[in-house]
Design a protein around this motif. Structure first.
Motif: not given
Length: 540
Positions: A316-322, A507-512
């Motif tokens: 629930a906590l993970s899938e609710s993140i935009d 959450i996201y793939y990082v950009v250096s």
């Protein structure tokens, strides 16, 4: 989804940061450089907590340590493994025994020769339970490594042997074709046996620190900077251009921008993501951004928080993140939404694992999240509450505010607790958090560097204490599989298993994001984001 009332407030903060940067300008200030020498001022995100390669764990520490100490292999300018203290090596037909031939001109900064015994000593030390190294699990690759670390075998049982002063033999638990990549990591660095035996853990203090890399430690002023100078005993000292480096912790990324613009810093290893477009306009010749082998994610403290042991709550906590809002509206530096843990560009892997809810619209995901929480016993009459502990870096603060709003939309109350980076990660290691926000940068270019974090025997860096015997068995099977394609398929199954249980929330793939003065030469953007100072120089 972030509520409409909160989104403008989050976006307004971006404009405020821009106004702050356009304010006062100050006189250029940097340490004086002796006449005829080349001096580099280097900014990083956090204060170093340790320069001991066997007890440190942050990227900013590794940056400095890798300029002080060389392992069997090291990073080329583009981040590829090349020979360092080892000039060559052979592997047995079964891939289990590696024999390394060491340079005969390798010396520590006090003139003492570097020998195979220094490597054997180092591997026994990092696996010694008394050392309590957070990275000891990487050295489980050596024969009997895990048994030694768990106190079930003597230190002498570690699969590392000095055949003679210039020949090191490593015996592995399983074949590891990626070993030259792994040997670049600090956990496989040597330590000066003679200095550690004399000073104990205090060998890392200025005046006692003995290194074998391109630089040696001169001073360390906590809260200010660390100074290193060229090591005349380094085997390739004649080709090292920079004579002195001052490393400055610069957690305030907006101030770091100013310092680079004024010439106070030649390099800074981060800038605020949402300032990328503006910086490209104002400092186009300084902005260096590249997709990295790194993933930003959240960990659930299942050891201390009963609610997080329920997979319905984690989902629930993970899938609710935009994630699209976070990457496209908040970060805006090229980050991509993450619905898996292993990032694009990882070698020896065919990506395909995804969270099971990844393709659902956000509104549907958030509605499902409410149903899952209700099924787990949480709702208006029993609200789920916890501390959301983060480091105080600008990007992480923005991320946390957006995630907090998404959770509020499904009836969850998360209290954001900010700490300085070192303090936050100490809390994660001690399990003093509810949910934590962190990024994992690949220690070496292989999916195992990501997936092994979730093994039950990993220890401190498995912050959420995910434990699944079936997951462990898949990773162990991958270790034993000689066929690269079959190995990749096994690892993909393991990742899918972990994601299906929402062990973490990617959450996201990082950009250096680096700011590099146009005076600096030798800087090569690469996915590993490793930039060893021995390759750098400065134009006059």
């Amino acid at each position: 989804m972030v509520s409409k009332s909160l989104r403008p407030a989050l976006l307004a903060g971006l404009g405020l940061a821009a106004l702050l940067l356009s304010g006062c300008q100050a006189k250029v200030s940097r340490p004086p450089c002796p006449a005829g020498e080349v001096c580099l001022a280097y900014g990083s995100n956090n204060e170093a907590g340790s320069l001991d390669p066997q007890t440190s764990n942050l990227v900013d520490e590794f940056t400095i340590i890798a300029d002080l100490i060389s392992g069997l292999t090291t990073d080329s300018p583009d981040g590829q493994p090349i020979p360092a203290i080892a000039t060559s090596w052979e592997t047995s037909p079964d891939g289990l025994i590696w024999t390394f031939h060491l340079r005969d001109d390798a010396k520590w900064s006090d003139g003492v020769p570097v020998t195979a015994d220094d490597f054997v000593f180092a591997y026994r030390r990092i696996l010694d339970p008394k050392t309590a190294s957070i990275y000891s699990y990487l050295v489980y690759l050596l024969k009997n490594g895990q048994a030694v670390n768990e106190g079930k075998a003597p230190l002498t049982a570690v699969g590392a042997r000095a055949i003679d002063a210039g020949t090191l033999e490593l015996t592995l638990e399983h074949p590891a074709p990626y070993l030259p990549e792994l040997l670049k990591h600090q956990s496989f660095f040597p330590v000066p046996k003679h200095a550690v035996e004399k000073w104990g853990d205090a060998w890392v203090k200025p005046g006692r620190y003995v290194s074998n890399g391109p630089y040696k430690l001169m001073s360390w002023q906590l809260g200010d900077h660390i100074e290193v100078v060229k090591n005349p005993y380094f085997y390739d000292a004649k080709n090292v251009c920079v004579d002195r480096i001052d490393y400055f912790p610069t957690p305030d990324s907006v101030m770091a921008e100013r310092r680079v613009a004024r010439g106070e810093l030649d390099v800074n290893t981060s800038f605020q993501s949402n300032r990328f477009i503006r910086l490209k306009e104002r400092m186009p010749d300084m902005v260096r951004a590249k997709n990295a082998l790194a993933t930003s994610y959240l960990s659930f403290n299942t050891r201390e928080i009963k609610a997080f042991r329920d997979s319905r709550v984690r989902r629930a906590l993970s899938e609710s993140i935009d994630r699209e809002f976070i990457t496209g509206k908040l970060m805006r530096a090229g980050q991509l939404p993450a619905y898996a843990f292993v990032p694009p560009g990882t070698a020896n892997y065919a990506r395909g694992a995804r969270t099971v809810w990844a393709d659902k619209p956000l509104a549907e995901r958030q509605a499902e999240a409410k149903r899952l929480l209700a099924a787990a016993g949480y709702g208006p009459n029993r609200k789920l509450t916890f501390d959301f502990k983060i480091s105080n870096s600008p990007d992480t603060v923005l991320l946390a505010s957006a995630v907090q709003a998404d959770w509020a939309a499904i009836g969850v109350d998360a209290k954001i607790v900010q700490n300085e980076g070192q303090v936050a990660f100490a809390a994660y290691r001690n399990r003093d958090f509810g949910i934590g926000a962190m990024s994992w940068y690949a220690d070496f270019n292989d999916p195992v560097t990501f997936l092994s974090l979730m093994k039950s025997d990993t220890g401190g860096q498995n912050y959420g204490d995910y434990k699944n015997p079936a997951y462990d068995a898949l990773l162990n099977a991958a270790d034993r599989e000689p066929d690269a394609g079959k190995r990749a398929a096994i690892l993909q199954r393991a990742e899918q298993m972990m994601l299906s249980e929402d062990a973490i929330a990617p959450i996201y793939y990082v950009v250096s994001r680096n700011l590099v003065s146009p005076r600096v030469t030798g800087w090569v953007d690469n996915v590993a984001n490793f930039h060893r100072a021995r390759w750098l120089c400065l134009k006059k």
